[in-house]
Design an enzyme around this catalytic site. Structure first.
Site: not given
Ligand code: ATR
Length: 503
Positions: A293, A329
């Site tokens: 990420k 997210d």
């Protein structure tokens, strides 16, 4: 074609397995090397009883099979079965058997079997694969098959190079190219992209080769048989990645909307290389998970809100200007909270975030952006402090003292550490804190659904948000970014139930 490899020890049991999977396989491969020796005597009856095109394979141990006999014994078995209706015989590179029938490009019960000329490497990739491929494809009546074991992103793309080379040399001739194991899984789900006419699978617990999945999974989840040259490809890059639930969520959405698109788990050790070459696989968008990420950010050509600040990107989309990164997210985390704020008419003012990893950064950033006062508690104080500096909140160590300091913030408790996640389910990172029942507890872990911390919170009467909610919300947002249509969320439970049963 989906080819079901039959690995039972008795012919009768193989017939049972084939019957149970009949709707999901186009042909079968009888792995005769898995059979009890006495079963070999009745091999010739098998194709007729099976009623489906069938490959006969007697794989030697050195090629990853179980056959211990000599080549002469093998040749005798193939000779005996030459007229019994097997559509194909699988012969390794160096294997020759004088058959009592002529083998040609045409097959059929009266014409005898066609030869699949195969090469296997169950531990890695041969350095001279191009030469091997050339040798395998010399006889144009035969179907060349290469099954090797990539061990990295670079090796997966080396297989794609080989596919291109074979494609340009063999044009429309049938060929089989597959990567075994988790690194090679995309070759099983995207056979057309690798120029392969067949994807093999196994139904029983004894897998014919590493990386085999049940036929239903290829057929219903990845819709291998429905794919076309123009199928849009999406997926998830991570390491590990095969446990991910995202393929269930996205593929269910594609199926429900009737889209010619597929979502594939890509085990990846080099996200930059993957993005460089993704277009060759037709990949238009990707979810990004642990541990990429952060690393993926340096490879982006542009980024959406929050990516730089959070220092994490969980979605990349390929457009004319290259790759753009997003962090869903953040928005996915907020969705369930916003629903509570709307339904109660009351927004939380303060929050405790447990943990200081990537998930904590997204959660803290989301909360601070929404105007909440946040304190981050982490086992390693330095990481909490670094997060607090970047995002603009308070920090303390995750211990009795830190928990005391955070007491006035506990109207919302967000749990983002990996403590309590499968297989460490006995852990509770907030154990010293007794819930009063007034807290809203947001657990980010979704496996298991109820962590120890969540069970304590439920018992005290707290309102609980489960990890699955965030998982789904960020997936819905990704889906919309990928294909420009909303996720058919009301249909997910139906699909999820069906698809979850496949594995
Ligand atoms: P992610 O990106 O999913 O958030 P991560 O970056 O590996 O994952 O972060 C894991 C978090 O869980 C960290 O905050 C870690 O604490 P440390 O920074 O001290 O390592 C926390 N964590 C892991 N195991 C823990 C445990 N047994 N008790 C408390 N915190 C734990």
């Amino acid at each position: 074609m989906i080819c079901l490899s039959l690995t039972e020890r008795r012919l009768e049991d193989n017939l049972e397995v084939a019957k149970a999977q009949a709707d999901h396989a186009d042909c079968c491969e009888l792995r005769a090397d898995f059979l009890e020796p006495e079963e070999l005597a009745s091999l010739d009856r098998f194709p007729r009883l099976l009623g489906k095109p069938c490959i006969l394979t007697l794989r030697r141990r050195c090629d990853g099979g179980l056959f211990d006999g000599t080549d002469a014994e093998r040749a005798a078995i193939f000779r005996r079965c030459a007229r019994s209706g097997f559509r194909w015989f699988d012969f390794e590179l160096d294997f020759r058997a004088e058959l009592p029938v002529r083998t040609g490009a045409e097959t059929g019960p009266e014409k005898g079997p066609r030869i699949i000329r195969s090469h296997h490497n169950t531990t890695g990739m041969d350095s001279d694969l191009t030469a091997i491929a050339r040798y395998l494809s010399e006889n144009e009546n035969e179907i060349p098959k290469i099954a090797v074991t990539p061990r990295s992103t670079a090796e997966l793309f080396a297989l794609l190079d080989l596919a291109a080379e074979l494609g340009s040399r063999l044009k429309t001739r049938e060929k089989i190219l597959l990567g075994m194991g988790e690194w090679g899984f995309p070759t099983r789900v995207l056979p057309l992209r690798f120029g392969s006419s067949v994807s093999y699978c196994t139904a029983g617990p004894v897998r014919a080769a590493p990386g085999h999945v049940p036929p239903k999974e290829l057929d219903l989840l990845y819709r291998v048989r429905a794919q076309s040259g123009g199928t849009r490809v999406y997926g998830i890059i991570g390491n590990p990645v095969m446990h991910s639930r995202s393929p269930f969520i996205h593929n269910a959405g594609f199926a429900e909307l009737g889209l010619d698109a597929v979502y594939v788990p890509f085990l990846t050790d080099d996200p930059a290389l993957f993005l460089d070459r993704a277009e060759e696989l037709g990949v238009e968008g990707l979810s990004v998970t642990v541990p990429h990420k952060r690393a993926v950010i340096s490879r982006l050509d542009g980024s959406g809100p929050g990516v730089e600040k959070v220092g994490a990107c969980n979605t990349v989309v390929r457009g004319d200007g290259g790759w753009t990164g997003y962090n869903y997210d953040v928005a996915g985390f907020l969705e369930p909270l916003k629903r509570i704020w709307e339904s109660t008419g009351r927004k939380h003012r303060k929050a405790v975030v447990l943990g200081a990893g990537g998930a904590a950064r997204a959660a803290a950033y989301a909360l601070v952006t929404e105007g909440l006062e946040v304190i981050v508690l982490n086992r390693t104080l330095e990481k909490a402090r670094a997060l607090a500096r970047d995002i603009g909140c308070r920090a303390a160590r995750l211990d009795d003292e830190g928990i005391d300091e955070a007491r006035s913030y506990t109207e919302l408790v967000v749990q983002t550490t990996s403590a309590g996640m499968h297989p460490r389910e006995e852990l509770d990172p907030f154990a010293p804190y007794d819930f009063t029942g007034d807290e809203t507890v947001y657990e980010i872990i979704y496996a298991p659904r109820e962590t120890r911390l969540v069970r304590r919170a439920e018992k005290a009467g707290c309102r609980v948000i489960y990890g699955e909610e965030m998982l789904l919300e960020q997936a819905y947002l990704q889906f919309e970014k990928f294909i420009g249509r909303s996720y058919p969320r009301e249909d997910l439970p139906k699909y999820d139930r069906i698809l979850q049963r496949l594995v």
